[in-house]
Write a protein that holds these residues in place. Structure first.
Motif, PDB file in Angstrom:
ATOM      1  N   ALA A  79       0.867  -1.182   0.000  1.00 23.38           N
ATOM      2  CA  ALA A  79       0.000   0.000   0.000  1.00 23.38           C
ATOM      3  C   ALA A  79       0.900   1.226   0.000  1.00 23.38           C
ATOM      4  O   ALA A  79       1.817   1.341   0.814  1.00 23.38           O
ATOM      5  CB  ALA A  79      -0.891   0.002   1.241  1.00 23.38           C
ATOM      6  N   LEU A  80       0.649   2.137  -0.945  1.00 21.91           N
ATOM      7  CA  LEU A  80       1.481   3.329  -1.091  1.00 21.91           C
ATOM      8  C   LEU A  80       0.655   4.588  -0.940  1.00 21.91           C
ATOM      9  O   LEU A  80      -0.521   4.612  -1.295  1.00 21.91           O
ATOM     10  CB  LEU A  80       2.144   3.343  -2.474  1.00 21.91           C
ATOM     11  N   LYS A  81       1.293   5.641  -0.424  1.00 18.26           N
ATOM     12  CA  LYS A  81       0.648   6.952  -0.404  1.00 18.26           C
ATOM     13  C   LYS A  81       1.470   7.888  -1.289  1.00 18.26           C
ATOM     14  O   LYS A  81       2.707   7.906  -1.214  1.00 18.26           O
ATOM     15  CB  LYS A  81       0.509   7.498   1.018  1.00 18.26           C
ATOM     16  N   PRO A  82       0.810   8.654  -2.151  1.00 19.91           N
ATOM     17  CA  PRO A  82       1.537   9.551  -3.049  1.00 19.91           C
ATOM     18  C   PRO A  82       2.212  10.684  -2.290  1.00 19.91           C
ATOM     19  O   PRO A  82       1.660  11.226  -1.340  1.00 19.91           O
ATOM     20  CB  PRO A  82       0.468  10.082  -3.994  1.00 19.91           C
ATOM     21  N   LEU A  94       8.200  11.680 -12.971  1.00 20.68           N
ATOM     22  CA  LEU A  94       8.664  11.064 -11.735  1.00 20.68           C
ATOM     23  C   LEU A  94       7.476  11.007 -10.776  1.00 20.68           C
ATOM     24  O   LEU A  94       6.856  12.016 -10.477  1.00 20.68           O
ATOM     25  CB  LEU A  94       9.804  11.884 -11.114  1.00 20.68           C
ATOM     26  N   LEU A  95       7.190   9.805 -10.287  1.00 19.84           N
ATOM     27  CA  LEU A  95       6.136   9.592  -9.301  1.00 19.84           C
ATOM     28  C   LEU A  95       6.802   9.156  -8.000  1.00 19.84           C
ATOM     29  O   LEU A  95       7.544   8.176  -7.984  1.00 19.84           O
ATOM     30  CB  LEU A  95       5.164   8.510  -9.775  1.00 19.84           C
ATOM     31  N   ARG A  96       6.567   9.875  -6.921  1.00 22.55           N
ATOM     32  CA  ARG A  96       7.154   9.549  -5.631  1.00 22.55           C
ATOM     33  C   ARG A  96       6.080   9.054  -4.677  1.00 22.55           C
ATOM     34  O   ARG A  96       5.033   9.690  -4.534  1.00 22.55           O
ATOM     35  CB  ARG A  96       7.870  10.763  -5.046  1.00 22.55           C
ATOM     36  N   TYR A  97       6.355   7.921  -4.023  1.00 22.06           N
ATOM     37  CA  TYR A  97       5.416   7.318  -3.085  1.00 22.06           C
ATOM     38  C   TYR A  97       6.160   6.900  -1.825  1.00 22.06           C
ATOM     39  O   TYR A  97       7.346   6.612  -1.851  1.00 22.06           O
ATOM     40  CB  TYR A  97       4.783   6.054  -3.678  1.00 22.06           C
TER      41      TYR A  97
END
Length: 101
Positions: A79-82, A94-97
């Motif tokens: 489970a990731l949160k942005p 670039l997407l950081r989680y």
């Protein structure tokens, strides 16, 4: 540092880690004065299971590929949160989680 189970040597300015990547990364995180950045699907999966990843940086390239090793391997639930999104050159995003749990 180069994490590998197949290499026997690395260049003069590198250190080969061929076993116990988890403890090596745990020690690096405890003593590093900045970011510890790593890549590789197998290494990431191992460190993911050990809870050693604080942030995921996914680079989305505007290319369609037909095959390759998945970054998030089957059998792993995550489970990731942005955290952030950034547009880079050549259409790369670039997407950081961070882990949500």
């Amino acid at each position: 540092m180069v994490f590998s189970t197949t290499l026997r040597q690395v260049g003069f300015n590198a250190r080969l880690v061929d076993d116990d990547a988890e403890n090596t990364v745990r020690t690096l995180k405890a003593h590093a004065d900045g970011l510890v950045i790593l890549g590789g699907a197998d290494l990431a999966a191992s460190l993911m299971r050990a809870g050693l990843i604080d942030e995921y940086r996914l680079y989305m390239h505007p290319v369609v590929l037909g095959d390759g090793k998945p970054y998030f391997q089957s059998g792993l639930s995550l489970a990731l949160k942005p955290l952030d999104t950034e547009s880079l050159t050549q259409g790369v995003t670039l997407l950081r989680y961070a882990p949500a749990g």
